[in-house]
Design a protein around this motif. Structure first.
Motif, PDB file in Angstrom:
ATOM      1  N   ASP A 127       0.825  -1.218   0.000  1.00 40.61           N
ATOM      2  CA  ASP A 127       0.000   0.000   0.000  1.00 40.61           C
ATOM      3  C   ASP A 127       0.853   1.260   0.000  1.00 40.61           C
ATOM      4  OD1 ASP A 127      -2.450  -1.535   0.226  1.00 40.61           O
ATOM      5  OD2 ASP A 127      -1.867  -1.888   2.323  1.00 40.61           O
ATOM      6  N   ALA A 128       1.886   1.252  -0.798  1.00 40.58           N
ATOM      7  CA  ALA A 128       2.818   2.376  -0.799  1.00 40.58           C
ATOM      8  C   ALA A 128       2.157   3.651  -1.327  1.00 40.58           C
ATOM      9  CB  ALA A 128       4.030   2.031  -1.668  1.00 40.58           C
ATOM     10  N   GLU A 129       2.632   4.751  -0.786  1.00 39.80           N
ATOM     11  CA  GLU A 129       2.257   6.067  -1.313  1.00 39.80           C
ATOM     12  C   GLU A 129       3.519   6.798  -1.760  1.00 39.80           C
ATOM     13  OE1 GLU A 129      -1.793   7.319   0.815  1.00 39.80           O
ATOM     14  OE2 GLU A 129       0.007   7.786   1.963  1.00 39.80           O
ATOM     15  N   LEU A 130       3.330   7.638  -2.741  1.00 41.35           N
ATOM     16  CA  LEU A 130       4.473   8.383  -3.276  1.00 41.35           C
ATOM     17  C   LEU A 130       4.345   9.836  -2.856  1.00 41.35           C
ATOM     18  CD1 LEU A 130       4.420   6.957  -6.920  1.00 41.35           C
ATOM     19  CD2 LEU A 130       5.617   6.054  -4.903  1.00 41.35           C
ATOM     20  N   ARG A 131       5.442  10.378  -2.390  1.00 39.71           N
ATOM     21  CA  ARG A 131       5.445  11.804  -2.055  1.00 39.71           C
ATOM     22  C   ARG A 131       6.116  12.538  -3.209  1.00 39.71           C
ATOM     23  NH1 ARG A 131       4.218  14.866   2.289  1.00 39.71           N
ATOM     24  NH2 ARG A 131       3.778  13.079   3.601  1.00 39.71           N
ATOM     25  N   LEU A 132       5.357  13.426  -3.822  1.00 44.52           N
ATOM     26  CA  LEU A 132       5.825  14.137  -5.008  1.00 44.52           C
ATOM     27  C   LEU A 132       5.984  15.615  -4.679  1.00 44.52           C
ATOM     28  CD1 LEU A 132       3.314  12.503  -7.545  1.00 44.52           C
ATOM     29  CD2 LEU A 132       5.598  11.711  -6.926  1.00 44.52           C
ATOM     30  N   GLY A 168       4.526  22.917  -5.204  1.00 47.27           N
ATOM     31  CA  GLY A 168       4.037  22.372  -3.942  1.00 47.27           C
ATOM     32  C   GLY A 168       4.262  20.876  -3.864  1.00 47.27           C
ATOM     33  N   GLU A 169       3.699  20.289  -2.818  1.00 47.90           N
ATOM     34  CA  GLU A 169       3.951  18.887  -2.585  1.00 47.90           C
ATOM     35  C   GLU A 169       2.622  18.145  -2.566  1.00 47.90           C
ATOM     36  OE1 GLU A 169       6.837  18.515   0.463  1.00 47.90           O
ATOM     37  OE2 GLU A 169       6.621  16.336   0.626  1.00 47.90           O
ATOM     38  N   ARG A 170       2.614  16.886  -3.039  1.00 49.71           N
ATOM     39  CA  ARG A 170       1.390  16.090  -2.961  1.00 49.71           C
ATOM     40  C   ARG A 170       1.764  14.648  -2.668  1.00 49.71           C
ATOM     41  NH1 ARG A 170      -0.627  14.031  -8.646  1.00 49.71           N
ATOM     42  NH2 ARG A 170       1.319  14.107  -9.833  1.00 49.71           N
ATOM     43  N   ARG A 171       0.748  13.917  -2.251  1.00 50.20           N
ATOM     44  CA  ARG A 171       0.948  12.527  -1.898  1.00 50.20           C
ATOM     45  C   ARG A 171      -0.065  11.713  -2.669  1.00 50.20           C
ATOM     46  NH1 ARG A 171       1.286  11.010   4.434  1.00 50.20           N
ATOM     47  NH2 ARG A 171       0.762   8.847   4.016  1.00 50.20           N
ATOM     48  N   VAL A 172       0.387  10.709  -3.396  1.00 43.05           N
ATOM     49  CA  VAL A 172      -0.555   9.898  -4.175  1.00 43.05           C
ATOM     50  C   VAL A 172      -0.313   8.434  -3.862  1.00 43.05           C
ATOM     51  CG1 VAL A 172      -0.658  11.571  -6.066  1.00 43.05           C
ATOM     52  CG2 VAL A 172       0.980   9.681  -6.186  1.00 43.05           C
ATOM     53  N   ALA A 173      -1.369   7.653  -4.044  1.00 38.04           N
ATOM     54  CA  ALA A 173      -1.198   6.203  -3.886  1.00 38.04           C
ATOM     55  C   ALA A 173      -0.404   5.675  -5.077  1.00 38.04           C
ATOM     56  CB  ALA A 173      -2.556   5.524  -3.832  1.00 38.04           C
ATOM     57  N   LEU A 174       0.437   4.698  -4.821  1.00 39.59           N
ATOM     58  CA  LEU A 174       1.158   4.063  -5.922  1.00 39.59           C
ATOM     59  C   LEU A 174       0.158   3.346  -6.833  1.00 39.59           C
ATOM     60  CD1 LEU A 174       3.771   3.148  -7.348  1.00 39.59           C
ATOM     61  CD2 LEU A 174       3.906   1.262  -5.705  1.00 39.59           C
ATOM     62  N   ALA A 175      -0.874   2.761  -6.227  1.00 41.20           N
ATOM     63  CA  ALA A 175      -1.893   2.089  -7.036  1.00 41.20           C
ATOM     64  C   ALA A 175      -2.549   3.126  -7.934  1.00 41.20           C
ATOM     65  CB  ALA A 175      -2.925   1.434  -6.125  1.00 41.20           C
ATOM     66  N   GLY A 176      -2.541   2.876  -9.201  1.00 40.29           N
ATOM     67  CA  GLY A 176      -3.149   3.803 -10.146  1.00 40.29           C
ATOM     68  C   GLY A 176      -2.205   4.866 -10.672  1.00 40.29           C
ATOM     69  N   GLU A 194       8.034  17.701 -11.614  1.00 38.76           N
ATOM     70  CA  GLU A 194       7.831  17.068 -10.325  1.00 38.76           C
ATOM     71  C   GLU A 194       8.969  16.098 -10.003  1.00 38.76           C
ATOM     72  OE1 GLU A 194       3.386  16.398  -8.485  1.00 38.76           O
ATOM     73  OE2 GLU A 194       3.901  15.380 -10.322  1.00 38.76           O
ATOM     74  N   VAL A 195       9.239  15.986  -8.720  1.00 43.52           N
ATOM     75  CA  VAL A 195      10.278  15.066  -8.266  1.00 43.52           C
ATOM     76  C   VAL A 195       9.649  14.095  -7.272  1.00 43.52           C
ATOM     77  CG1 VAL A 195      12.488  14.875  -7.055  1.00 43.52           C
ATOM     78  CG2 VAL A 195      12.023  16.874  -8.481  1.00 43.52           C
ATOM     79  N   LEU A 196       9.935  12.818  -7.490  1.00 50.85           N
ATOM     80  CA  LEU A 196       9.519  11.815  -6.502  1.00 50.85           C
ATOM     81  C   LEU A 196      10.516  11.910  -5.356  1.00 50.85           C
ATOM     82  CD1 LEU A 196       8.072   9.276  -5.456  1.00 50.85           C
ATOM     83  CD2 LEU A 196       9.429   7.926  -7.059  1.00 50.85           C
ATOM     84  N   VAL A 197      10.046  12.314  -4.190  1.00 51.97           N
ATOM     85  CA  VAL A 197      11.004  12.528  -3.103  1.00 51.97           C
ATOM     86  C   VAL A 197      11.033  11.378  -2.098  1.00 51.97           C
ATOM     87  CG1 VAL A 197      11.038  15.040  -3.269  1.00 51.97           C
ATOM     88  CG2 VAL A 197       9.376  13.931  -1.763  1.00 51.97           C
ATOM     89  N   ALA A 198       9.915  10.673  -1.950  1.00 47.61           N
ATOM     90  CA  ALA A 198       9.931   9.566  -0.990  1.00 47.61           C
ATOM     91  C   ALA A 198       8.856   8.548  -1.329  1.00 47.61           C
ATOM     92  CB  ALA A 198       9.719  10.077   0.429  1.00 47.61           C
ATOM     93  N   ILE A 199       9.104   7.345  -0.898  1.00 52.76           N
ATOM     94  CA  ILE A 199       8.124   6.276  -0.984  1.00 52.76           C
ATOM     95  C   ILE A 199       7.740   5.966   0.457  1.00 52.76           C
ATOM     96  CG2 ILE A 199       7.746   3.852  -1.579  1.00 52.76           C
ATOM     97  CD1 ILE A 199      10.355   5.839  -3.453  1.00 52.76           C
ATOM     98  N   GLU A 200       6.452   6.038   0.752  1.00 47.79           N
ATOM     99  CA  GLU A 200       6.023   5.866   2.142  1.00 47.79           C
ATOM    100  C   GLU A 200       5.177   4.611   2.282  1.00 47.79           C
ATOM    101  OE1 GLU A 200       6.177  10.527   3.456  1.00 47.79           O
ATOM    102  OE2 GLU A 200       4.212   9.671   2.999  1.00 47.79           O
ATOM    103  N   LEU A 201       5.468   3.886   3.324  1.00 50.45           N
ATOM    104  CA  LEU A 201       4.760   2.632   3.561  1.00 50.45           C
ATOM    105  C   LEU A 201       4.028   2.722   4.885  1.00 50.45           C
ATOM    106  CD1 LEU A 201       7.679   0.204   2.613  1.00 50.45           C
ATOM    107  CD2 LEU A 201       5.864   1.090   1.145  1.00 50.45           C
ATOM    108  N   PRO A 202       2.758   2.395   4.897  1.00 47.07           N
ATOM    109  CA  PRO A 202       2.015   2.436   6.157  1.00 47.07           C
ATOM    110  C   PRO A 202       2.496   1.344   7.098  1.00 47.07           C
ATOM    111  CG  PRO A 202       0.661   1.445   4.434  1.00 47.07           C
ATOM    112  CD  PRO A 202       1.916   1.925   3.780  1.00 47.07           C
ATOM    113  N   ALA A 203       2.027   1.386   8.308  1.00 43.37           N
ATOM    114  CA  ALA A 203       2.385   0.332   9.266  1.00 43.37           C
ATOM    115  C   ALA A 203       1.935  -1.007   8.705  1.00 43.37           C
ATOM    116  CB  ALA A 203       1.702   0.603  10.597  1.00 43.37           C
TER     117      ALA A 203
END
Lengths: 336, 160, 794
Positions: A181-186, A191-199, A215-224
């Motif tokens: 369920d990763a999310e990408l921080r762009l 400005g900055e936005r956060r999108v789900a990797l899915a889709g 845009e730059v992909l700055v981080a990949i975030e994983l929930p608990a």
């Protein structure tokens, strides 16, 4: 072949500096490319697939590097973190072993020490007619992705009709990240936005994803961790260097004490974008029926046309073998 | 128009090299064409054969894929910086002794990758050694003798 | 134990320290002063007429010093005098994607690239011929109109011995199958490169990554119209060849011509894709083979109908056409034998010689058929093969002289070590063990350019300081030939290896050696080096005798060997008969530890004092040794193909695991028995065998050059799949303990023969594992799976 690359080079030292520079360049309509590890980019530049006037290295942005894990197991992986660093991180190995294992199967060791996770999420789609020298492309006539008017894979393809291009999606990390369920921080100067990797990825080999030009992909975030156990298996001729001819990530999660509560599948290597499905046990008469449905969905997805060392029909057949084997590894014999 | 030359300063094998070069020059071109260090080989120029490996801050990387200008803050080690005169690295000695060298074209990269591995982990397991050897294409040896040389180093009592 | 100090012991290569420290210089590592950078413009068409080439804009670009097109070369060339069909730059038509069409030399690579872009070529594409079957069809526009044929046949060979039809009719077991083979390529790691140095008198020194400096020398002189003495070819360190650097090449002609036109030094190197255009790899093949087998007699008949796809030009193709047939004459007797082999021209990069030249593809077929026959006959495939091997000192039906055959004991040992008897037919489904045998020439007995000169000559000098220098034209391509020559000199002269320096592969400094191909160097250059060393030893011993007041030893007169297989018309001579046939060169003296000792009297003298005594007159000691093969072979057309003074024999036993659901084949273990006579340098021999296994396994399971519309689609190490260490099994090697009568110290070849049996051994192991016979290479997982499904459906 390449007789020396021609581009200007710059290396900003902070996101702020990069932002100012990108705003400037965008205003001037300048032609540039952002480079992280550049292990995917440099061959493209050498083969003349792209010829930007300017390379902006993200290498100086140390804020985009590193792995942070909080007390609940939430992870933030800086997009510039190298694949070697991720594969060797003992915390991640314990928390998300499928991710470290998948990342360790990318390319070869010296490439992994340079290549980044962000780069692997964004890695360009491949096709045997595009990842070629200028001479080879000329021998076949340039295809859509090379700026031409033909697709050598689907001869009937027409400009403007999606998918325009059948080049294969080949990231090893994305199938596992999807099941995490990763999310990408762009980030961009806007400005900055956060999108789900899915889709995030598109059904096309040219317009491949939702990342804007500045845009730059700055981080990949994983929930608990959700308790989903994940298995990643890769079909490739060799255990080293090769892109996946097929990659299958399978996730199994208990729901309401049912060990087979949810079956998740993600594919790479066999379409223009990653395939991704979630099947809930509650929707099926049996776990076996759920598994059958997962196989059927994945096989239908792979009805795309593309080219690889392994014939497409073989790879389609392997989808079932890979899914069923992964299911057995995760769920034992209880599927039957 | 070609971009104007760019003054590039790189730390290679502990020595500072400054040259006015095309800003897009790769590290491999800088090494081979600008400062004459030809131990790094151009086997494919596309990151596939692995023969151009160097160490960047101790980590093996492929110099054909590296924009040299990205490395001004890094310490670069090439094969010319490993072992000097009769004082070879144990892996170099082992490769000689085990017949791990035939044509020699992949040898500098095979050595550098191993040097980095043994610096990180003096007694690596088989998988780590296989992974390291796989970084470089060898067409002569079938990798058996190279594997044996690596194993001999891994089995030593103490690293130097 | 043999009484040797140096030979027979594992020795590291004499240049290993240079290689391991990056000091070794390969062709593109040299830095000639003020060199121009050359680039080649290549054809994007598989087949097209060249209507016009306009180079005026390129020539006018500042910094461009020379521009060439096909019009600048009058002569075509080729490694074989009978098929000099290749132009340095295409004229009138292009025949494959990637064919050189024009070239420039400029002050730097950027300018050269800009100049290439300014060359305007008008092509008229014509329909390409892309496979051998298509090439057989009649056409009024063949690739090579100069042959005046109505099709694209390049060479057809037919030979027939005995009566195969009658033998098939009488044989209890007759099996006939069709086999197909993809194109495979050498994939050496060093791309071709050449640098040309021109002096004030217009003489050329050509530094090239070549296995055959002598042939390059001859071709350069002929193509450029220069006296031969004005050309010097030097091979620096070379990063692998395997046959892919054993022709004179267009780029060598081009670079030399650019130097002549510009008067400047020139540097030219290949990209990895260029290497695939140059190719010269193994021919894509389609063949039908028929085997007649009688459990009481062995093979009674073998026939083959073979089609090989040669690509655009000849290269070694005429030899390949013969070898596809004649190299089936071992390792077992075949009393009735016939084959037809046809080589076709097609619009693809040309094929040529690749490790195991011509013998590899038919061996897959013959050893699979053999396995089928032995299985049908209820015989143990390994034991039966041992029983059926050629006997020593026999003639084949096509009059190959088989001398030493040392495989029997080795294969028995390999059988034991591999656990064959416990495993064959007894492993669980999915696991299997297989065996196959092969044989190969130790050098071609006949030279490519017919003349009476020796094929290998070595000059040796010994100077006041004790320095021994071996001058040999043989080309060390990584196999360690310089080392083995130095070992023999050190052995004979009683010194340590580091006292011997080898100057090799420099056509100005070193006497002619035909080159590193056909597994000839150890045998032929080795005999020459050994003979030069023995002559040197005699000079040294003479010096010692003078100082010690002894009379010189009496050396026996050369005697021809007793065996009747020496069919020579030539009188026996010292080189080929006495020295070649008599490994015992002892003369009553012991040379070691820096001393020379007279064994009978115990008198001794420092080695260096003997040198000083010996050089008093001449000032330097200098000797020459050479080797020419004995005259061999029958009187029929094509009798020369495959003749060799000696043949190596190899067997591989391979264990595999086959995944019946994916078709994936993993090789778990390989055991090799190889008969190379006496292993001069066991370390190098093992390395050659391991390298052969690697290449054979690659061809068996994954390697394949893919063409699309004539263009190579996988021209790189990412998509042309050669095995990685993860796919590479451990290899257990049993070396023969025999000696060949004519090899130096009893040695035979080891560099090529071990490849051929690898492929059928894997195929036979797959059969043992899952019961299917694969007849197409590579045996990709999808093909294995298809075969399994077909078998399951039956």
């Amino acid at each position: 072949m390449n007789a020396g690359l021609q581009f200007e080079f710059e290396r900003p030292q902070s996101l702020a500096e990069l932002g100012a520079r990108l705003a400037q360049l965008s205003a001037a309509g300048a032609d540039y490319v952002l480079a992280a590890g550049a292990t995917d980019l440099m061959p493209q530049l050498k083969l003349g697939l792209r010829s930007p006037q300017r390379m902006i290295s993200l290498g100086g942005l140390s804020e985009l590097r590193g792995i942070a894990i909080d007390g609940d197991g939430r992870c933030r992986i800086g997009a510039l973190t190298s694949l070697a660093t991720i594969a060797a991180d003992t915390r991640l190995q314990a928390l998300h072993p499928a991710l470290t294992a998948a990342v360790a199967r990318v390319a070869s060791a010296p490439i992994r020490s340079r290549a980044t996770l962000g780069g692997n999420v964004l890695v360009d789609n491949r096709c045997s007619f595009i990842n070629q020298s200028a001479l080879n492309r000329a021998a076949h006539r340039p295809c859509f992705k090379a700026g031409g008017e033909v697709c050598h894979i689907v001869k009937s393809a027409q400009r403007g009709k999606l998918p325009q291009c059948q080049a294969r999606f080949v990231s090893d990390s994305v199938p596992v990240l999807l099941l995490l369920d990763a999310e990408l921080r762009l980030w961009s100067p806007r400005g900055e936005r956060r999108v789900a990797l899915a889709g995030f990825h598109h059904d096309d080999g040219i317009e491949r994803h939702d990342l804007a030009r500045d845009e730059v992909l700055v981080a990949i975030e994983l929930p608990a961790p959700t308790g989903r156990r994940i298995d990643y298996a890769k079909l490739a001729v060799r255990a080293n260097l090769d892109f996946p001819s097929l990659g299958v990530a399978l996730g199994l999660r208990a729901i309401d004490n049912d060990a087979f509560g949810e079956l998740a599948v993600a594919l790479t290597g066999i379409g223009t974008h990653p395939g991704h499905w979630r099947h809930r046990r509650a929707d099926f008469p049996s776990a076996a029926a759920m598994l059958d449905a997962a196989v059927a969905a994945a096989r239908d997805f792979a009805a795309s046309y593309d080219q690889d060392f392994f014939p497409r029909d073989y790879r389609k057949r392997m989808i079932e073998v890979f899914i069923r084997r992964a299911a057995a590894r995760l769920g034992g014999a209880a599927w039957t | 128009m070609n971009p104007a030359p760019h003054l590039l300063r790189l730390n290679i094998n502990g020595q500072c090299h400054t040259r006015a070069v095309a800003p897009a020059i790769t590290l491999l071109d800088f090494l081979r064409e600008e400062i004459g260090l030809t131990g790094s080989k151009r086997g494919c120029d596309l990151g596939e054969c692995g023969c151009c490996a160097v160490l960047v801050d101790g980590a093996p990387m492929l110099s054909c894929l590296l924009p040299a200008a990205d490395l001004e803050a890094s310490a670069i080690t090439t094969i010319e910086g490993i072992g000097c005169g009769s004082d070879l690295h144990p892996l170099q000695e082992a490769m000689i002794e085990h017949g791990a060298i035939q044509c020699g074209y992949c040898t500098p990269a095979m050595v550098l990758n191993g040097v980095a591995l043994f610096a990180r982990e003096p007694h690596p397991d088989e998988h780590a050694m296989q992974t390291t050897i796989a970084a470089t294409t060898c067409r002569c040896t079938g990798y058996n003798a190279i594997r044996n040389a690596y194993r001999a180093v891994a089995a030593r009592e103490e690293s130097r | 134990m043999k009484p040797y100090r140096i030979v027979g012991q594992p020795q590291a290569q004499i240049d290993a320290r240079d290689k391991v420290t990056g000091r070794a210089r390969y062709a593109d590592d040299l830095r000639l002063p003020n060199a121009l950078h050359a680039l080649i413009l290549r054809s994007p068409h598989a087949s097209a007429r060249i209507l016009g080439i306009d180079t005026t804009r390129a020539a006018a670009l500042p910094g461009v010093r020379a521009v060439l097109t096909g019009a600048d070369f009058e002569r075509t060339f080729g490694v074989l005098p009978i098929s000099k069909d290749e132009p340095a730059l295409a004229r009138e038509r292009v025949r494959y994607v990637g064919e050189p069409v024009a070239a420039v030399a400029a002050e730097n690579a950027e300018i050269a690239a800009q100049a290439l872009a300014l060359i305007a070529i008008e092509y008229e594409p014509t329909p390409p011929v892309l496979d051998a079957r298509h090439a057989l069809k009649p056409t009024d526009d063949p690739l090579h109109p100069e042959l005046k044929r109505g099709d694209n046949l390049h060479k057809q060979v037919e030979q027939r011995f005995g009566d195969p039809d009658a033998a098939f009719a009488a044989a209890p077991i007759v099996i006939e199958k069709r086999f197909r083979y993809a194109a495979v390529t050498h994939a050496f790691t060093e791309p071709h490169a050449v640098q040309v140095e021109i002096d004030g008198r217009g003489n050329l020194t050509v530094y090239s990554a070549t296995q055959v400096p002598h042939y390059v020398h001859l071709a350069l002189a002929e193509v450029l119209g220069l006296d031969e003495h004005r050309v010097r070819v030097v091979k620096p360190h070379l990063g692998g060849g395997f046959g892919g650097k054993s022709d004179p090449f267009p780029h060598e002609m081009i670079a030399a011509k650019l130097a002549l036109v510009s008067g400047r030094n020139v540097r030219l190197r290949f990209s990895r894709e260029d290497v695939f255009f140059s190719h010269h790899g193994r021919h894509p093949t389609e063949l039908t083979m028929k085997l007649g087998f009688d459990p009481a007699q062995g093979i009674t008949a073998l026939t083959g109908d073979i089609l090989i796809d040669g690509g655009a030009y000849g290269s070694f193709g005429v030899v390949t056409t013969y070898y596809n047939g004649v190299l089936l004459q071992g390792p077992y007797p075949v009393p009735n034998f016939a084959f037809r082999c046809r080589r076709l021209y097609t619009n693809k990069p040309m094929c040529g010689a690749m490790r195991g030249h011509g013998g590899v593809n038919p061996r897959f077929a013959s050893e699979v058929l053999m396995d089928m026959a032995l299985t049908e006959a209820g015989l143990d495939p390994c034991q039966a093969r041992i029983d059926l091997l050629h006997r020593e000192n026999t003639l084949t039906v096509n009059e190959f002289r088989i001398t030493s055959v040392g495989l029997k004991r080795g294969l028995e040992e390999a059988m034991r070590r591999s656990g064959w008897r416990e495993k064959y037919g007894k492993l669980p489904f999915g696991r299997g063990i297989g065996v196959a045998c092969g044989f190969f020439i130790s050098g071609s007995a006949l030279p490519i350019h017919w003349n009476e000169r020796p094929g290998s000559t070595v000059r040796m000098t010994l100077e006041f300081d004790g320095a021994i220098t071996v001058y040999s034209g043989a080309s060390d391509i990584g196999q360690g030939s310089d080392t083995v020559l130095a070992m023999m000199a050190a052995e004979v002269l009683g010194v340590e290896l580091d006292q011997v320096k080898v100057v090799a592969a420099d056509t100005r400094l070193t006497p002619v050696d035909l080159g590193s191909y056909s597994s000839r160097v150890t045998f032929m250059a080795g005999n020459a080096a050994r003979n030069a060393a023995i002559r040197m030893r005699r000079l040294l011993v003479a010096g010692a005798c003078r100082k010690l007041g002894l009379s010189e030893p009496e050396y026996p007169q050369p005697q021809p060997p007793a065996d009747f297989f020496r069919q020579g018309q030539r009188a026996p001579d010292f080189e080929a008969d006495y020295l070649g046939a008599n490994p015992d060169y002892r003369d009553g003296f012991e040379l070691s530890g820096g001393r020379i000792r007279h064994l009978a009297s115990g008198a001794d003298i420092a080695w260096l004092d003997a040198v000083h005594a010996a050089i008093e007159g001449p000032g330097i000691l200098q000797t020459v040794g050479n080797y020419r093969a004995p005259k061999l072979g029958g009187k029929f057309k094509g009798a020369g193909a495959g003749l060799s003074p000696s043949y190596s024999f190899t067997a591989f036993i391979v264990e595999v695991t086959v995944d019946p659901e994916t078709g994936h084949v993993r090789v778990d273990k390989a055991t090799c028995a190889h008969d190379c006579g006496f292993a001069l340098n066991p370390l190098a021999v093992r390395g050659q065998i391991e390298g052969c296994f690697h290449m054979g396994m690659g061809q068996a399971l994954m390697e394949e050059v893919v063409h699309e519309g004539g263009a190579v689609q996988n021209a790189g190490f990412l998509e042309y799949k050669i095995p990685s260490p993860f796919e590479e099994p451990e290899i257990d090697i049993v070396l023969s303990d025999g000696e060949d009568n004519e090899g130096p110290f009893g040695a035979k070849e080891a560099g090529e023969g071990p490849l051929a049996p690898v492929i059928p051994a894997i195929a036979n192991a797959i059969f043992d594992a899952v019961g299917v016979r694969l007849q197409e290479l590579p045996m990709r997982p999808d093909r294995v799976l298809a075969a399994l499904r077909k078998a399951g459906a039956r």
